[in-house]
Design a protein around this motif. Structure first.
Motif, PDB file in Angstrom:
ATOM      1  N   LEU A 195     -19.000 -91.690 -34.907  1.00  0.00           N
ATOM      2  CA  LEU A 195     -19.403 -91.847 -36.249  1.00  0.00           C
ATOM      3  C   LEU A 195     -18.397 -91.499 -37.205  1.00  0.00           C
ATOM      4  O   LEU A 195     -18.133 -92.109 -38.185  1.00  0.00           O
ATOM      5  N   TYR A 196     -17.894 -90.290 -37.068  1.00  0.00           N
ATOM      6  CA  TYR A 196     -16.637 -89.645 -37.744  1.00  0.00           C
ATOM      7  C   TYR A 196     -15.555 -90.737 -37.608  1.00  0.00           C
ATOM      8  O   TYR A 196     -14.826 -90.880 -38.865  1.00  0.00           O
ATOM      9  N   GLY A 197     -14.938 -91.287 -36.503  1.00  0.00           N
ATOM     10  CA  GLY A 197     -13.923 -91.800 -36.215  1.00  0.00           C
ATOM     11  C   GLY A 197     -13.967 -93.235 -36.966  1.00  0.00           C
ATOM     12  O   GLY A 197     -13.087 -93.903 -37.545  1.00  0.00           O
ATOM     13  N   THR A 198     -15.385 -93.677 -37.311  1.00  0.00           N
ATOM     14  CA  THR A 198     -15.529 -94.840 -38.006  1.00  0.00           C
ATOM     15  C   THR A 198     -15.474 -94.802 -39.379  1.00  0.00           C
ATOM     16  O   THR A 198     -15.135 -95.757 -40.314  1.00  0.00           O
ATOM     17  N   LEU A 199     -16.049 -93.462 -39.941  1.00  0.00           N
ATOM     18  CA  LEU A 199     -15.676 -93.179 -41.389  1.00  0.00           C
ATOM     19  C   LEU A 199     -13.882 -93.206 -41.607  1.00  0.00           C
ATOM     20  O   LEU A 199     -13.606 -93.669 -42.762  1.00  0.00           O
ATOM     21  N   ILE A 200     -13.156 -92.640 -40.760  1.00  0.00           N
ATOM     22  CA  ILE A 200     -11.705 -92.870 -40.822  1.00  0.00           C
ATOM     23  C   ILE A 200     -11.318 -94.050 -40.932  1.00  0.00           C
ATOM     24  O   ILE A 200     -10.506 -94.719 -41.607  1.00  0.00           O
ATOM     25  N   LEU A 201     -11.934 -95.002 -40.053  1.00  0.00           N
ATOM     26  CA  LEU A 201     -11.437 -96.366 -40.037  1.00  0.00           C
ATOM     27  C   LEU A 201     -11.702 -97.091 -41.494  1.00  0.00           C
ATOM     28  O   LEU A 201     -11.234 -97.902 -41.805  1.00  0.00           O
ATOM     29  N   SER A 202     -12.810 -96.794 -42.018  1.00  0.00           N
ATOM     30  CA  SER A 202     -13.307 -97.102 -43.245  1.00  0.00           C
ATOM     31  C   SER A 202     -12.226 -96.896 -44.344  1.00  0.00           C
ATOM     32  O   SER A 202     -11.768 -97.614 -45.223  1.00  0.00           O
ATOM     33  N   LEU A 203     -11.648 -95.462 -44.218  1.00  0.00           N
ATOM     34  CA  LEU A 203     -10.660 -95.226 -45.204  1.00  0.00           C
ATOM     35  C   LEU A 203      -9.616 -95.998 -45.235  1.00  0.00           C
ATOM     36  O   LEU A 203      -8.768 -96.474 -45.918  1.00  0.00           O
ATOM     37  N   VAL A 204      -9.071 -96.408 -44.045  1.00  0.00           N
ATOM     38  CA  VAL A 204      -7.755 -97.381 -43.549  1.00  0.00           C
ATOM     39  C   VAL A 204      -8.091 -98.570 -44.103  1.00  0.00           C
ATOM     40  O   VAL A 204      -7.207 -99.055 -44.815  1.00  0.00           O
ATOM     41  N   LEU A 205      -9.389 -99.166 -43.875  1.00  0.00           N
ATOM     42  CA  LEU A 205      -9.486-100.369 -44.561  1.00  0.00           C
ATOM     43  C   LEU A 205      -9.582-100.184 -46.190  1.00  0.00           C
ATOM     44  O   LEU A 205      -8.785-101.576 -46.819  1.00  0.00           O
TER      45      LEU A 205
END
Length: 458
Positions: A195-205
Motif C-alpha cells: 500500500l505504501y509503494g502504491t502511494l509512491i506510484l501515485s506521486l510518480v504519476l
C-alpha cells in the motif's frame, strides 16, 4: 529591466480561425490544448490512486497508526474543506495570474505536501502531522485541474465550449476515481506492490502530469490574467473579492453555483449511504458485499465518463441551458429514485448496476453548465464565474453526505432519494435564469423568432 511583450488579446474564435482544422478540433478539443487534457488525466489518475484504501491504510498499525475515526476525519473532513476553498480560488487566481501559473502552483503544492506526507508524517506515525500534511494537500488538485478548465473555456470558440467541457470532465473523472482506482487495484493485486509503494506510484504519476501540464501547453490565453482592457491592475490580489460580489451583481452566477452543488451532491450522498442501506452495514444485513458497493460506484462513473463526451457535443447543438435543464435536472430527478428503489425492491446487483449506469449517463447532462457559466458574464468576470462553478463542485461533496446524515434517521433511504429528486426539480426551475445569447439554444430560438417575424412576400 526589459519590458514584456504583451500577449495578443485575440478572441478564441479569431485564434481558431487562423489555424487549419485538425483532427482534434473536429472531435471538440482545441489543438493547442491537447496536452493539457492529457496532463489532467494523468494527474487525476495519480491523485485517485489512494481513494479506495487510504482511510483503511492510515488506520493500520503498519500504516499511519491512526484510529479509524481520526483517519476518516483526515481523509474526508480536513481534505474536503481544503478542496472546497481551493476550488474557489482556482478561478479567481486564474483571473489574476493566468491559468498556467495556477496550474504550476497546484502541481508544486501537491508534490511538496505529498513528499512530507509520505516520507515524514507516515514514518513518524504522528497524528497531527499526518492530518495537517494530507489535509493541506487537498488545496492542490483543484488548483491544477480547475485552472485548466478555466484555461480551456476562455481559449475555446463559443461553439466548442460544451464539447471542451465534456472532454475536461472525461479526463477528470477518468482519472479520479475510475483509472486511479484501477491502477491501485492492479498495483496492489497482480503487481504485488505494498500500500505504501502504491502511494509512491501515485506521486510518480502526478509528477508526470505536472510536467506535461507545465511544459506541454503553450496556448496564449493561459499565460496572462483573464481580463479585458477595462480591468485596472489585473494582477492585484484585491480582485479576489470579485469572486464574491459577482453573486449579487449578476444573480445568474448564484443560480449556476447552486445548480452545480446539486449536480453531484446526490451522487456523493448515495455513495455515503449505500454501505448501510444496501451493503454489509445494513441492519439485518444487506444484499451487496463491500466489493459490490464499490463496483456500483465504478460502473456509474464509467457510464458517466462516456456520456460526458456525448452531452458536451450534444449541448453545443441542442443548447447548453436546455441540456442542463431536461437531461441533467429532470433526468436525474427521475434517475436517482429509480436507482435506489430499483436496487432495494429487486435485491439484485445487476439491476442496481444498470440503474446506476442510467443515473451516471443522465448526470452528464450537467456538462454544458461549464460552458454556460463563463459565457453569461463579461470577460473580466469569467474567472469569478468559474470560481463559483468550481466551488460548487467542491461543495457537492459536503452537501450530499450532510443531507444523508440529517435526513436518513427520520425518513430512511427512500426518503433521502425522494428529497434528492425534489432538489433536482427545484434546480430545473432555477435553470430558467441561466440565459445567455451565446448559448446555442438561444441562437436557435432567436433565429426561429426572426424567421416568424419576417412577412412572406406573395
Amino acid at each position: 529591466m526589459s519590458r514584456q511583450t504583451p500577449v495578443s488579446r485575440q478572441t478564441p474564435a479569431e485564434t481558431a480561425a487562423e489555424r487549419p482544422v485538425s483532427f482534434f478540433d473536429r472531435i471538440g478539443i482545441p489543438r493547442p490544448l491537447v496536452w493539457g487534457f492529457v496532463a489532467v488525466l494523468i494527474f487525476m489518475i495519480g491523485d485517485g490512486v489512494e481513494i479506495t484504501y487510504l482511510a483503511e491504510y492510515l488506520s493500520r498499525p503498519d500504516g499511519g497508526g491512526l484510529e479509524g475515526s481520526t483517519a476518516t476525519f483526515a481523509t474526508v473532513t480536513v481534505y474536503g474543506v481544503a478542496v472546497m476553498v481551493a476550488s474557489w480560488f482556482s478561478g479567481t487566481l486564474s483571473a489574476i495570474w493566468g491559468p498556467r501559473r495556477v496550474m504550476w502552483l497546484g502541481g508544486a503544492w501537491w508534490i511538496v505536501f505529498e513528499v512530507l506526507f509520505l516520507f515524514v508524517a507516515i514514518p513518524l506515525q504522528d497524528t497531527a502531522i499526518i492530518v495537517i500534511t494530507y489535509g493541506i494537500r487537498g488545496f492542490a488538485y483543484p488548483l491544477f485541474a480547475f485552472a485548466f478548465l478555466v484555461w480551456a473555456q476562455v481559449a475555446s470558440p463559443t461553439g466548442m465550449r460544451g464539447s471542451v467541457a465534456g472532454w475536461f470532465w472525461f479526463a477528470f473523472t477518468g482519472g479520479l476515481p475510475t483509472l486511479g482506482a484501477a491502477v491501485a487495484a492492479l498495483a496492489i493485486g497482480p503487481f504485488g506492490l505494498s500500500l505504501y509503494g502504491t502511494l509512491i506510484l501515485s506521486l510518480v504519476l502526478v509528477v508526470i502530469g505536472v510536467l506535461i501540464g507545465s511544459f506541454g501547453v503553450r496556448e496564449r490565453h493561459g499565460l496572462e490574467p483573464i481580463a479585458d482592457e477595462s480591468v485596472e491592475n489585473p494582477r492585484s490580489l484585491k480582485r479576489l473579492g470579485e469572486g464574491v460580489d459577482i453573486l449579487w451583481r449578476d444573480r445568474r452566477t448564484l443560480a449556476g453555483g447552486l445548480v452545480r452543488i446539486v449536480n453531484t451532491a446526490p451522487q456523493y450522498g448515495f455513495f455515503a449511504m449505500f454501505p448501510f442501506t444496501l451493503g454489509p452495514e445494513t441492519p439485518g444485513g444487506g444484499f451487496l458485499s463491500t466489493a459490490e458497493v464499490s463496483t456500483l460506484a465504478t460502473l456509474a462513473y464509467g457510464a458517466n465518463i462516456a456520456a460526458n463526451l456525448f452531452f458536451g457535443v450534444f449541448g453545443d447543438r441542442f443548447g447548453w441551458r436546455r441540456t442542463v435543464t431536461w437531461f441533467g435536472c429532470v433526468g436525474c430527478a427521475v434517475g436517482i429514485p429509480v436507482w435506489y428503489f430499483g436496487a432495494v425492491l429487486s435485491e439484485s446487483f445487476l439491476i442496481a448496476a444498470a440503474c446506476g449506469a442510467v443515473y451516471g449517463i443522465l448526470l452528464a447532462g450537467f456538462v454544458p453548465l461549464s460552458a454556460l457559466m463563463p459565457s453569461m458574464v463579461a470577460p473580466k468576470d469569467k474567472g469569478s464565474a468559474l470560481a463559483i462553478l468550481n466551488f460548487g463542485a467542491g461543495g457537492a461533496a459536503f452537501v450530499g453526505p450532510m443531507m444523508v446524515t440529517v435526513l436518513h434517521p427520520f425518513v430512511g433511504g427512500g426518503g433521502v432519494a425522494i428529497a434528492f429528486s425534489l432538489l433536482y426539480l427545484a434546480m430545473a426551475v432555477l435553470c430558467r435564469y441561466l440565459t445567455d445569447e451565446s448559448d446555442p439554444g438561444e441562437w436557435h430560438r432567436n433565429a426561429s423568432r426572426s424567421t416568424e417575424a419576417v412577412p412572406t412576400v406573395a
